[in-house]
Design a protein around this motif. Structure first.
Motif, PDB file in Angstrom:
ATOM      1  N   ARG A   1      66.765  32.871  18.918  1.00 23.36           N
ATOM      2  CA  ARG A   1      66.039  33.318  17.718  1.00 23.36           C
ATOM      3  C   ARG A   1      66.848  33.007  16.466  1.00 23.36           C
TER       4      ARG A   1
ATOM      5  N   GLN B   1      59.579  43.722  13.028  1.00 22.32           N
ATOM      6  CA  GLN B   1      59.355  42.861  14.183  1.00 22.32           C
ATOM      7  C   GLN B   1      60.037  43.442  15.406  1.00 22.32           C
ATOM      8  N   VAL B   2      59.694  42.870  16.548  1.00 18.01           N
ATOM      9  CA  VAL B   2      60.364  43.309  17.775  1.00 18.01           C
ATOM     10  C   VAL B   2      61.823  42.874  17.772  1.00 18.01           C
ATOM     11  N   TRP B   3      62.137  41.822  16.999  1.00 19.65           N
ATOM     12  CA  TRP B   3      63.523  41.379  16.911  1.00 19.65           C
ATOM     13  C   TRP B   3      64.303  42.314  15.993  1.00 19.65           C
TER      14      TRP B   3
ATOM     15  N   GLU C   1      55.033  41.488  25.381  1.00 23.08           N
ATOM     16  CA  GLU C   1      55.599  41.541  24.025  1.00 23.08           C
ATOM     17  C   GLU C   1      54.958  40.400  23.210  1.00 23.08           C
TER      18      GLU C   1
ATOM     19  N   ALA D   1      52.190  38.426  20.469  1.00 22.33           N
ATOM     20  CA  ALA D   1      51.943  38.473  19.025  1.00 22.33           C
ATOM     21  C   ALA D   1      50.523  38.909  18.689  1.00 22.33           C
TER      22      ALA D   1
ATOM     23  N   ARG E   1      53.210  44.467  22.385  1.00 23.74           N
ATOM     24  CA  ARG E   1      54.323  45.097  21.675  1.00 23.74           C
ATOM     25  C   ARG E   1      54.547  44.603  20.248  1.00 23.74           C
ATOM     26  N   GLN E   2      54.284  43.331  19.964  1.00 22.69           N
ATOM     27  CA  GLN E   2      54.498  42.881  18.576  1.00 22.69           C
ATOM     28  C   GLN E   2      53.484  43.530  17.638  1.00 22.69           C
TER      29      GLN E   2
ATOM     30  N   ALA F   1      54.331  46.512  14.701  1.00 27.09           N
ATOM     31  CA  ALA F   1      53.859  46.177  13.352  1.00 27.09           C
ATOM     32  C   ALA F   1      52.926  47.259  12.806  1.00 27.09           C
TER      33      ALA F   1
ATOM     34  N   ARG G   1      60.487  52.115  15.989  1.00 26.61           N
ATOM     35  CA  ARG G   1      61.277  51.486  17.057  1.00 26.61           C
ATOM     36  C   ARG G   1      61.274  52.336  18.322  1.00 26.61           C
TER      37      ARG G   1
ATOM     38  N   TYR H   1      57.989  51.591  19.987  1.00 32.34           N
ATOM     39  CA  TYR H   1      58.013  50.276  20.637  1.00 32.34           C
ATOM     40  C   TYR H   1      58.649  50.375  22.028  1.00 32.34           C
TER      41      TYR H   1
END
Lengths: 274, 272
Positions: free
Chosen positions: A117, A150-152, B106, B108, B112-113, B117, B220, B223
């Motif tokens: 990434r 974001q998940v990151w 996960e 988009a 999960r994304q 969000a 988080r 998530y």
């Protein structure tokens, strides 16, 4: 026989197959971007050329194929201290399936700190800053903008640069130099000439992720393809070290000591071993 | 070069407040003895304690359970579940197939994304509204910047109401947890998006996020809580694929590939 449902089709610009006359599910010829894979490429193409063909849909010029080959060697094994290889070894040492070792390497090698990434993010920088020092200066000095979560996790250092270290590591400089021989008029050549300027702007030494990002951009890949290829190219070392630790055994693999600050057992054990 | 805490200072014993095991003796979980203090914990309670460092009430846990239960679809056509099914078809291991299916979740455009969000947007929107900004303006800004708001609209059923929402909302109402500020906000956003030119209904992602935020989870934490949300639907896909003959799940004939690339050509050796 059932007629084939019209919706269950896959569109591809990459791959076509001719079925055997008497078996609709067995290919007698496979074509990658128009080239006969088993009839011609097996004998004529090198692996880097085929890899490039898969990712770009065109055969590479000889110097591009050689650059990809150099890049493949440079990142094939980040070494057992690297998080991705370490993760693969954790799977190997415990006897997990081979796929688990590679999945572990992919997960730990995917991130924004030293992983694919980070390469993705650095390729975005190459796309926006290109060979303009002032654009790099601005991008590297500006704090990361707070966008949609974001998940990151958020990056903690500028992408393409090392979070630790006082100077650019020798293998990074050697890789940059080797690539510049073949990528003489792109980002790599510019990076080789301006590395120290960018390092000053970033406040950190150039990392292998930065070299990867520049080289993959020169190969014509977009950030998503560059991220994918980075993950792929780094797997051989993870696989080899996972196998090695599987043979070596867990007794010779570090388990590390821990110090539990809130241990209700009222003592810390710094000499734990399994 | 920029100064950072040198790695040397991170060598030595791993300092942690999360826990560890003492084989043959005991295990510590976030400052508690797992086999004494937490031995009877509900798994969801323990899982959330691991994520948040906080315990939750039985009513909260029932709502959070319901959010998982009502999105567990054993349909192998779904992209994430299909990974588990294909692993079964190819006679891979169940854990490999299901782990990869979870990682695939996960995504988009679902999963999960979207979840992180929408939780983040609801949090930001709540702060903005509390700060005096009109919600319609906040929504319009988000659409202008990100072009969509995850949690509203649905790629596979654009205009239909989400079949999960009424069920989980009723369960939350039963537990007295359906009228929190984030749930109200989520519905207010839906009203804006339905009456405007966007015509987007609230889907499960927005409602589930709102309920969890009202329970006190951060974006988080939410998530990570959702990691196993699709899990229960996956083993059935793997198992049934294993029950079919090998490679017989979603077979594709050669002619199913519709080629749209360059015409057939020769790899001319002279050009190498």
């Amino acid at each position: 026989m059932n007629t084939e449902p019209a919706r269950n089709i896959i569109h591809s610009r990459l791959w076509a197959e001719d079925a055997e006359n008497d078996d609709a599910f067995t290919a007698q010829a496979c074509y990658c971007s128009g080239y006969d894979v088993y009839g011609e490429l097996l004998k004529q193409a090198t692996y880097p050329e085929y890899l490039y063909l898969l990712f770009r849909g065109e055969r590479p010029a000889p110097h591009i194929a050689r650059a990809l080959e150099i890049l493949s060697i440079a990142v094939a094994n980040p070494g057992p201290r690297d998080s991705s290889v370490h993760a693969a070894m954790c799977a190997g040492v415990g006897g997990s399936p081979a796929a688990a070792a590679l999945m572990a390497a992919l997960a730990a090698g995917a991130g924004v700190s030293g992983g694919a990434r980070e390469v993705f993010q650095c390729m975005q920088l190459w796309s926006s800053c290109s060979d303009r020092p002032e654009a790099w200066q601005h991008a590297l000095e500006a704090p990361a903008t707070a966008g949609r979560m974001q998940v990151w996790p958020d990056a903690e250092h500028p992408p393409g640069f090392a979070p630790y270290g006082q100077r650019c590591a020798r293998p990074v400089r050697q890789t940059l130099s080797a690539l510049a021989t073949y990528l003489a008029d792109g980002h790599i050549a510019w990076l080789a000439a301006h590395r120290e300027t960018l390092e000053q702007a970033a406040g950190r030494p150039l990392a292998m992720t930065g070299v990867l990002a520049a080289a993959l951009s020169d190969l014509g890949l977009d950030p998503a393809a560059g991220e994918m290829l980075t993950l792929l190219l780094r797997l051989p070392g993870a696989a080899a070290h996972a196998l090695e630790q599987g043979e070596s055994g867990f007794r010779r693999f570090p388990f590390f000591a821990i110090d539990i600050a809130n241990d209700p057992g009222r003592y810390t054990d710094q000499e734990q071993s399994r | 070069m920029m100064e950072s805490i040198p790695l040397e200072s991170w060598e030595g014993p791993l300092r942690t407040t999360m826990g560890g095991c003492f084989p043959g003796e005991r295990a510590v979980f976030r400052g508690h003895d797992l086999h004494a203090d937490l031995r009877d914990a509900d798994w969801m309670d323990l899982y959330l304690f691991g994520i948040c460092g906080r315990r939750h009430t039985p009513a909260q846990l029932r709502v959070l359970h319901a959010i998982w239960v009502n999105t567990s679809y054993p349909d192998p056509r779904l992209w994430n579940n299909r990974v588990a099914a294909l692993a079964g078809s190819a006679r891979s291991t169940g854990i490999l197939g299901i782990s990869a299916a979870l990682a695939t979740s996960e995504a988009a455009i679902y999963g999960r994304q979207i979840d992180i969000a929408i939780a983040d947007f609801l949090t930001r929107a709540m702060a903005a509204v509390r700060g005096g900004r009109p919600l319609a303006e906040v929504v319009a800004d988000e659409l202008r910047i990100n072009r969509s708001i995850g949690g509203y609209g649905r790629p596979v059923a654009k205009s239909a109401a989400d079949e999960r929402n009424a069920v989980v909302l009723a369960l939350a109402e039963h537990e007295g947890l359906a009228d929190g500020e984030h749930v109200k906000l989520a519905f207010a956003i839906e009203e804006i998006l339905l009456t405007g030119r966007w015509r987007m209904r609230m889907n499960y992602a927005a409602l589930a996020a709102a309920l969890a935020l009202d329970i006190g989870l951060t974006s988080r934490e939410y998530y990570l809580y959702l990691l196993p949300a699709f899990l229960a639907g996956m083993p059935p896909c793997y198992i049934e694929a294993c029950d079919r003959p090998e490679q017989a799940t979603f077979p594709l004939r050669c002619s199913a590939l519709i080629y749209q690339g360059p015409p057939r050509r020769s790899w001319v050796p002279e050009c190498r």
